[in-house]
Design an enzyme around this catalytic site. Structure first.
Site, PDB file in Angstrom:
ATOM      1  N   ARG A 104      37.616  46.673  78.499  1.00  0.00           N
ATOM      2  CA  ARG A 104      38.608  46.743  79.563  1.00  0.00           C
ATOM      3  C   ARG A 104      39.862  47.427  79.031  1.00  0.00           C
ATOM      4  O   ARG A 104      40.429  46.973  78.036  1.00  0.00           O
ATOM      5  CB  ARG A 104      38.933  45.322  80.030  1.00  0.00           C
ATOM      6  N   THR A 108      45.160  49.818  82.349  1.00  0.00           N
ATOM      7  CA  THR A 108      44.696  49.960  83.744  1.00  0.00           C
ATOM      8  C   THR A 108      43.821  48.784  84.179  1.00  0.00           C
ATOM      9  O   THR A 108      43.555  48.628  85.371  1.00  0.00           O
ATOM     10  CB  THR A 108      43.852  51.235  83.885  1.00  0.00           C
ATOM     11  N   ASP A 200      34.400  31.711  78.974  1.00  0.00           N
ATOM     12  CA  ASP A 200      34.110  33.074  78.507  1.00  0.00           C
ATOM     13  C   ASP A 200      32.700  33.118  77.924  1.00  0.00           C
ATOM     14  O   ASP A 200      32.430  32.532  76.867  1.00  0.00           O
ATOM     15  CB  ASP A 200      35.147  33.487  77.442  1.00  0.00           C
ATOM     16  N   ASP A 203      32.294  34.575  74.257  1.00  0.00           N
ATOM     17  CA  ASP A 203      32.825  33.664  73.235  1.00  0.00           C
ATOM     18  C   ASP A 203      31.924  32.451  73.050  1.00  0.00           C
ATOM     19  O   ASP A 203      31.702  31.989  71.930  1.00  0.00           O
ATOM     20  CB  ASP A 203      34.237  33.200  73.618  1.00  0.00           C
TER      21      ASP A 203
HETATM   22  C1  PRP Z   1      32.580  39.291  80.555  1.00  0.00           C
HETATM   23  C2  PRP Z   1      31.221  39.221  81.208  1.00  0.00           C
HETATM   24  C3  PRP Z   1      31.224  40.423  82.077  1.00  0.00           C
HETATM   25  C4  PRP Z   1      32.657  40.500  82.522  1.00  0.00           C
HETATM   26  C5  PRP Z   1      32.760  39.979  83.912  1.00  0.00           C
HETATM   27  O1  PRP Z   1      32.591  40.225  79.558  1.00  0.00           O
HETATM   28  O2  PRP Z   1      30.178  39.213  80.278  1.00  0.00           O
HETATM   29  O3  PRP Z   1      30.824  41.607  81.427  1.00  0.00           O
HETATM   30  O4  PRP Z   1      33.417  39.670  81.648  1.00  0.00           O
HETATM   31  O5  PRP Z   1      34.037  40.162  84.412  1.00  0.00           O
HETATM   32  P1  PRP Z   1      34.327  41.192  85.599  1.00  0.00           P
HETATM   33  O6  PRP Z   1      33.280  40.957  86.640  1.00  0.00           O
HETATM   34  O7  PRP Z   1      35.698  40.799  86.048  1.00  0.00           O
HETATM   35  O8  PRP Z   1      34.261  42.574  85.041  1.00  0.00           O
HETATM   36  P2  PRP Z   1      33.892  40.511  78.689  1.00  0.00           P
HETATM   37  O9  PRP Z   1      34.692  41.610  79.337  1.00  0.00           O
HETATM   38  O10 PRP Z   1      34.615  39.224  78.420  1.00  0.00           O
HETATM   39  O11 PRP Z   1      33.293  41.108  77.359  1.00  0.00           O
HETATM   40  P3  PRP Z   1      32.252  40.484  76.307  1.00  0.00           P
HETATM   41  O12 PRP Z   1      30.923  40.424  76.991  1.00  0.00           O
HETATM   42  O13 PRP Z   1      32.284  41.478  75.217  1.00  0.00           O
HETATM   43  O14 PRP Z   1      32.734  39.128  75.896  1.00  0.00           O
HETATM   44  N1  URA Z   2      34.104  36.828  82.015  1.00  0.00           N
HETATM   45  C1  URA Z   2      33.658  35.645  81.535  1.00  0.00           C
HETATM   46  O1  URA Z   2      33.064  35.594  80.446  1.00  0.00           O
HETATM   47  N2  URA Z   2      33.884  34.542  82.264  1.00  0.00           N
HETATM   48  C2  URA Z   2      34.510  34.563  83.436  1.00  0.00           C
HETATM   49  O2  URA Z   2      34.678  33.510  84.061  1.00  0.00           O
HETATM   50  C3  URA Z   2      34.975  35.802  83.923  1.00  0.00           C
HETATM   51  C4  URA Z   2      34.752  36.925  83.193  1.00  0.00           C
END
Ligand code: PRP
Ligand code: URA
Length: 209
Positions: A104, A108, A200, A203
Site C-alpha cells: 500500500r 495515496t 491482521d 501478522d
Molecule cells: C491484508 C489482507 C489483504 C488486505 C485487505 O494484507 O491480506 O491483502 O489487507 O485489505 P483491503 O481489502 O483494504 O485491501 P496487508 O495489506 O495487511 O498485507 P500482508 O498480507 O502483507 O500482511
Molecule cells: N487486512 C487485514 O489483515 N485485516 C483486516 O481486518 C483488514 C485488512
C-alpha cells in the site's frame, strides 16, 4: 454480475470462530486457515468441467468421470494469501500457483504491484485469487487487475472474511468475478480493519506482531 457465495458450512463456521479468537496462536491459526481453505476449495471447484473416460474396475469395464481442461491456477495475494495455498492444493494437487505481491502506497493508500508471476497460457486457465481478508477491496481489485493485465479471463476470488465495502468494490470493478467467502462481516472500522474480523491476517499467520 458475479455472485457472492457465503460458504457457511458448520465445519467452516466452527473453525472460523477459533481463527477469529485473539487467543489462538500462530501455529493453530495457520492450521485452521489451511483447513478452512480446503473446505472452501470444495465449493469453489463445484462446477469444474468433467469428461467421461473408460476404466476397468475389478468387476467390469465402465465409463466414469474425470476432471478435464487446463490446470487451475491458485493466485495468492502476498503475503497473507499464502496461508490459503496449501489447503487448496490438498484438494487440487495438480494446480499451478501464481503470485501477486502488493503493497500500500503510504501517500495515496493505493495498492501497488511489486511482483507478479503467473504460469504460461494464463488466458486459457481458470484462476482462483486467494486472500483471507477482503476489507476495502483495494488489494483484491488490484490483484485481479494484475492478473487480467497478463491475460487472465476466468477468475474467481476466495477469501475467509469479507466486509460489505470490499464486496461492493470488487463487484463494481470486476463484475464478472464470482466471490466465495466463509463470512460476510458487519463493517470496517476507522483503520479499515474488518469488524469483528480476525485482526491482521498476515501478522497472525506469520507472528510478525
Ligand atoms: C491484508 C489482507 C489483504 C488486505 C485487505 O494484507 O491480506 O491483502 O489487507 O485489505 P483491503 O481489502 O483494504 O485491501 P496487508 O495489506 O495487511 O498485507 P500482508 O498480507 O502483507 O500482511
Ligand atoms: N487486512 C487485514 O489483515 N485485516 C483486516 O481486518 C483488514 C485488512
Amino acid at each position: 454480475m458475479g455472485t457472492v457465495r457465503t460458504i457457511d458450512h458448520p465445519l467452516i463456521q466452527h473453525k472460523l470462530t477459533y481463527i477469529r479468537d485473539k487467543n489462538t496462536g500462530s501455529k493453530e491459526f495457520r492450521e485452521l486457515v489451511e483447513e478452512v481453505s480446503t473446505l472452501l476449495a470444495y465449493e469453489v471447484t463445484r462446477e469444474l468441467p468433467l469428461q467421461e473416460i473408460e476404466i476397468e474396475t475389478p468387476v467390469t469395464k465402465t465409463r466414469a468421470q474425470t476432471i478435464t481442461g487446463k490446470k487451475l491456477v491458485i493466485v495468492p495475494i502476498l503475503r497473507a494469501g499464502l496461508g490459503m495455498v496449501d489447503g487448496i492444493l490438498k484438494l487440487i494437487p495438480t494446480a499451478k500457483v501464481g503470485h501477486v505481491g502488493l503493497y500500500r502506497d503510504p501517500e495515496t493508500l493505493e495498492a501497488v504491484e511489486y511482483y507478479c508471476k503467473l504460469p504460461v497460457e494464463v488466458e486459457n486457465r481458470e484462476l482462483i485469487v486467494v486472500d483471507p481478508m477482503l476489507a476495502t477491496g483495494g488489494s483484491a481489485v488490484a490483484g485481479i487487475d494484475s492478473v487480467k493485465e497478463r491475460g487472465a479471463k476466468k477468475i474467481k476470488l476466495v477469501c475467509l472474511i469479507a466486509a460489505p465495502e470490499g464486496l461492493e468494490k470488487v463487484q463494481q470493478a470486476h463484475p464478472e468475478v464470482d466471490i466465495y467467502t466463509a463470512a460476510v462481516d458487519e463493517k470496517l472500522n476507522d483503520h479499515a480493519y474488518i469488524v469483528p474480523g480476525l485482526g491482521d491476517a498476515g501478522d497472525r499467520l506469520y507472528g510478525t506482531k
